[in-house]
Design a protein around this motif. Sequence first.
Motif, PDB file in Angstrom:
ATOM      1  N   ASP A 249       6.282   5.690   3.872  1.00 28.39           N
ATOM      2  CA  ASP A 249       7.200   5.577   4.865  1.00 28.39           C
ATOM      3  C   ASP A 249       8.475   4.981   4.881  1.00 28.39           C
ATOM      4  O   ASP A 249       9.470   5.251   5.368  1.00 28.39           O
ATOM      5  CB  ASP A 249       6.261   4.941   6.053  1.00 28.39           C
ATOM      6  N   GLU A 250       8.636   4.025   4.067  1.00 31.54           N
ATOM      7  CA  GLU A 250       9.684   3.056   4.143  1.00 31.54           C
ATOM      8  C   GLU A 250      10.516   3.213   2.681  1.00 31.54           C
ATOM      9  O   GLU A 250      11.737   2.888   2.702  1.00 31.54           O
ATOM     10  CB  GLU A 250       9.459   1.662   4.208  1.00 31.54           C
ATOM     11  N   GLY A 251      10.009   3.760   1.656  1.00 32.50           N
ATOM     12  CA  GLY A 251      10.813   3.990   0.548  1.00 32.50           C
ATOM     13  C   GLY A 251      10.128   2.897  -0.620  1.00 32.50           C
ATOM     14  O   GLY A 251       9.391   1.898  -0.370  1.00 32.50           O
ATOM     15  N   VAL A 252      10.759   2.975  -1.562  1.00 27.09           N
ATOM     16  CA  VAL A 252      10.534   1.975  -2.926  1.00 27.09           C
ATOM     17  C   VAL A 252      11.644   1.473  -3.407  1.00 27.09           C
ATOM     18  O   VAL A 252      12.870   1.913  -3.102  1.00 27.09           O
ATOM     19  CB  VAL A 252       9.763   2.813  -4.035  1.00 27.09           C
ATOM     20  N   ILE A 253      11.692   0.276  -4.129  1.00 28.28           N
ATOM     21  CA  ILE A 253      12.746  -0.193  -4.933  1.00 28.28           C
ATOM     22  C   ILE A 253      12.760   0.528  -6.237  1.00 28.28           C
ATOM     23  O   ILE A 253      11.976   0.468  -6.971  1.00 28.28           O
ATOM     24  CB  ILE A 253      12.811  -1.779  -5.052  1.00 28.28           C
ATOM     25  N   PRO A 254      14.013   1.095  -6.669  1.00 28.13           N
ATOM     26  CA  PRO A 254      13.891   1.910  -8.067  1.00 28.13           C
ATOM     27  C   PRO A 254      13.891   0.839  -9.125  1.00 28.13           C
ATOM     28  O   PRO A 254      14.044  -0.278  -9.037  1.00 28.13           O
ATOM     29  CB  PRO A 254      15.440   2.395  -7.987  1.00 28.13           C
ATOM     30  N   GLY A 255      13.036   1.266 -10.124  1.00 27.12           N
ATOM     31  CA  GLY A 255      12.452   0.369 -11.343  1.00 27.12           C
ATOM     32  C   GLY A 255      11.569  -0.606 -11.100  1.00 27.12           C
ATOM     33  O   GLY A 255      10.931  -1.243 -11.865  1.00 27.12           O
ATOM     34  N   ALA A 256      11.054  -0.910  -9.799  1.00 26.31           N
ATOM     35  CA  ALA A 256      10.015  -1.634  -9.413  1.00 26.31           C
ATOM     36  C   ALA A 256       8.551  -1.353 -10.078  1.00 26.31           C
ATOM     37  O   ALA A 256       8.310  -0.025 -10.089  1.00 26.31           O
ATOM     38  CB  ALA A 256       9.829  -1.958  -8.054  1.00 26.31           C
TER      39      ALA A 256
ATOM     40  N   ALA B   1      14.915   3.923  -2.729  1.00 26.91           N
ATOM     41  CA  ALA B   1      14.512   5.336  -2.917  1.00 26.91           C
ATOM     42  C   ALA B   1      13.358   6.029  -2.264  1.00 26.91           C
ATOM     43  O   ALA B   1      12.479   5.131  -1.763  1.00 26.91           O
ATOM     44  CB  ALA B   1      14.259   5.336  -4.255  1.00 26.91           C
ATOM     45  N   PRO B   2      13.253   7.248  -2.040  1.00 25.27           N
ATOM     46  CA  PRO B   2      11.896   7.872  -1.156  1.00 25.27           C
ATOM     47  C   PRO B   2      10.725   7.207  -1.800  1.00 25.27           C
ATOM     48  O   PRO B   2      10.827   7.429  -3.284  1.00 25.27           O
ATOM     49  CB  PRO B   2      12.351   9.325  -1.152  1.00 25.27           C
ATOM     50  N   GLY B   3       9.981   7.223  -0.932  1.00 22.32           N
ATOM     51  CA  GLY B   3       8.544   6.794  -1.466  1.00 22.32           C
ATOM     52  C   GLY B   3       7.595   7.904  -2.082  1.00 22.32           C
ATOM     53  O   GLY B   3       8.179   9.011  -1.638  1.00 22.32           O
ATOM     54  N   PRO B   4       6.494   7.885  -2.643  1.00 23.70           N
ATOM     55  CA  PRO B   4       5.682   9.013  -2.916  1.00 23.70           C
ATOM     56  C   PRO B   4       5.358   9.992  -1.945  1.00 23.70           C
ATOM     57  O   PRO B   4       4.843   9.077  -0.773  1.00 23.70           O
ATOM     58  CB  PRO B   4       4.539   8.294  -3.593  1.00 23.70           C
ATOM     59  N   GLY B   5       5.432  10.949  -1.809  1.00 23.46           N
ATOM     60  CA  GLY B   5       4.874  11.924  -0.725  1.00 23.46           C
ATOM     61  C   GLY B   5       5.976  11.789   0.507  1.00 23.46           C
ATOM     62  O   GLY B   5       5.553  12.590   1.650  1.00 23.46           O
ATOM     63  N   ALA B   6       7.062  11.283   0.449  1.00 24.68           N
ATOM     64  CA  ALA B   6       7.898  11.233   1.443  1.00 24.68           C
ATOM     65  C   ALA B   6       8.541  12.579   1.750  1.00 24.68           C
ATOM     66  O   ALA B   6       8.862  13.305   0.687  1.00 24.68           O
ATOM     67  CB  ALA B   6       8.982  10.250   1.478  1.00 24.68           C
ATOM     68  N   PRO B   7       8.795  12.984   2.944  1.00 27.42           N
ATOM     69  CA  PRO B   7       9.433  14.469   3.064  1.00 27.42           C
ATOM     70  C   PRO B   7      10.975  14.102   2.459  1.00 27.42           C
ATOM     71  O   PRO B   7      11.609  13.165   2.870  1.00 27.42           O
ATOM     72  CB  PRO B   7       9.502  14.553   4.659  1.00 27.42           C
ATOM     73  N   SER B   8      11.537  15.464   2.331  1.00 29.43           N
ATOM     74  CA  SER B   8      12.711  15.399   1.737  1.00 29.43           C
ATOM     75  C   SER B   8      13.814  15.287   2.729  1.00 29.43           C
ATOM     76  O   SER B   8      13.374  15.681   3.885  1.00 29.43           O
ATOM     77  CB  SER B   8      12.909  16.427   0.659  1.00 29.43           C
ATOM     78  N   ASP B   9      15.048  15.168   2.546  1.00 30.06           N
ATOM     79  CA  ASP B   9      15.802  15.096   3.721  1.00 30.06           C
ATOM     80  C   ASP B   9      16.112  16.555   4.312  1.00 30.06           C
ATOM     81  O   ASP B   9      15.836  16.554   5.524  1.00 30.06           O
ATOM     82  CB  ASP B   9      17.233  14.724   2.897  1.00 30.06           C
ATOM     83  N   ALA B  10      15.993  17.625   3.640  1.00 28.17           N
ATOM     84  CA  ALA B  10      15.835  18.948   4.223  1.00 28.17           C
ATOM     85  C   ALA B  10      14.783  19.209   4.968  1.00 28.17           C
ATOM     86  O   ALA B  10      14.818  19.718   5.919  1.00 28.17           O
ATOM     87  CB  ALA B  10      16.017  19.968   2.930  1.00 28.17           C
ATOM     88  N   ARG B  11      13.652  18.987   4.490  1.00 27.48           N
ATOM     89  CA  ARG B  11      12.257  19.117   4.983  1.00 27.48           C
ATOM     90  C   ARG B  11      12.179  18.289   6.549  1.00 27.48           C
ATOM     91  O   ARG B  11      11.727  18.642   7.589  1.00 27.48           O
ATOM     92  CB  ARG B  11      11.130  18.819   4.335  1.00 27.48           C
ATOM     93  N   ALA B  12      12.782  16.834   6.642  1.00 30.89           N
ATOM     94  CA  ALA B  12      12.836  15.971   7.479  1.00 30.89           C
ATOM     95  C   ALA B  12      13.817  16.509   8.638  1.00 30.89           C
ATOM     96  O   ALA B  12      13.397  16.143   9.698  1.00 30.89           O
ATOM     97  CB  ALA B  12      13.009  14.801   7.331  1.00 30.89           C
TER      98      ALA B  12
ATOM     99  N   PRO C  92       0.792  -1.113  -0.218  1.00 29.15           N
ATOM    100  CA  PRO C  92       0.116   0.185   0.215  1.00 29.15           C
ATOM    101  C   PRO C  92       0.966   1.312   0.011  1.00 29.15           C
ATOM    102  O   PRO C  92       2.117   1.206   0.586  1.00 29.15           O
ATOM    103  CB  PRO C  92      -0.797  -0.004   1.471  1.00 29.15           C
ATOM    104  N   VAL C  93       0.339   2.297  -0.540  1.00 30.54           N
ATOM    105  CA  VAL C  93       1.149   3.625  -0.518  1.00 30.54           C
ATOM    106  C   VAL C  93       1.708   4.151   0.695  1.00 30.54           C
ATOM    107  O   VAL C  93       2.860   4.605   0.635  1.00 30.54           O
ATOM    108  CB  VAL C  93      -0.056   4.914  -1.348  1.00 30.54           C
ATOM    109  N   ASP C  94       0.964   3.927   1.787  1.00 32.82           N
ATOM    110  CA  ASP C  94       1.412   4.372   3.233  1.00 32.82           C
ATOM    111  C   ASP C  94       2.682   3.652   3.544  1.00 32.82           C
ATOM    112  O   ASP C  94       3.626   4.342   3.745  1.00 32.82           O
ATOM    113  CB  ASP C  94       0.766   4.059   4.384  1.00 32.82           C
TER     114      ASP C  94
END
Length: 135
Positions: free
Chosen positions: A38-45, A120-131, A32-34
Amino acid sequence: MLEQARRALRRVGPEAAAALVAAGAVLVDIRPVDYRRDEGVIPGAWILERNVLEWRLDPASPDRLPAVGEDIYDRPVIVVCNEGYASSLAAASLRQLGLAQATDLDGGFRAWAAAGLPVAPGPGAPSDARADQTG
């Protein structure tokens, strides 16, 4: 049900999955998107939530993904969930559709990340700067 599904699969660990993907396998993330946020994605999946998996990967479906062609029947398809439970059931379902090389990632996304493979960061994940901002 889970044991029965797994008897028909040749489950793969993170390193073997990465090697198969490098050789042309399709990695399908059904989380699921949550979880992805929260945990990220595998690039290319390919991202396909579990509730749409079969009709989006079936080459005979009018609603299949544009990238799905007849060659999907002959390609390894590795399904990824969070820890490797739902993915076993999903892979067994894909085998019933005729995707004979469908399997799943033993240990799921968390095993992939723990193995130090790319995430990689998942959709809607905060960027490192915002985090890093505390307010």
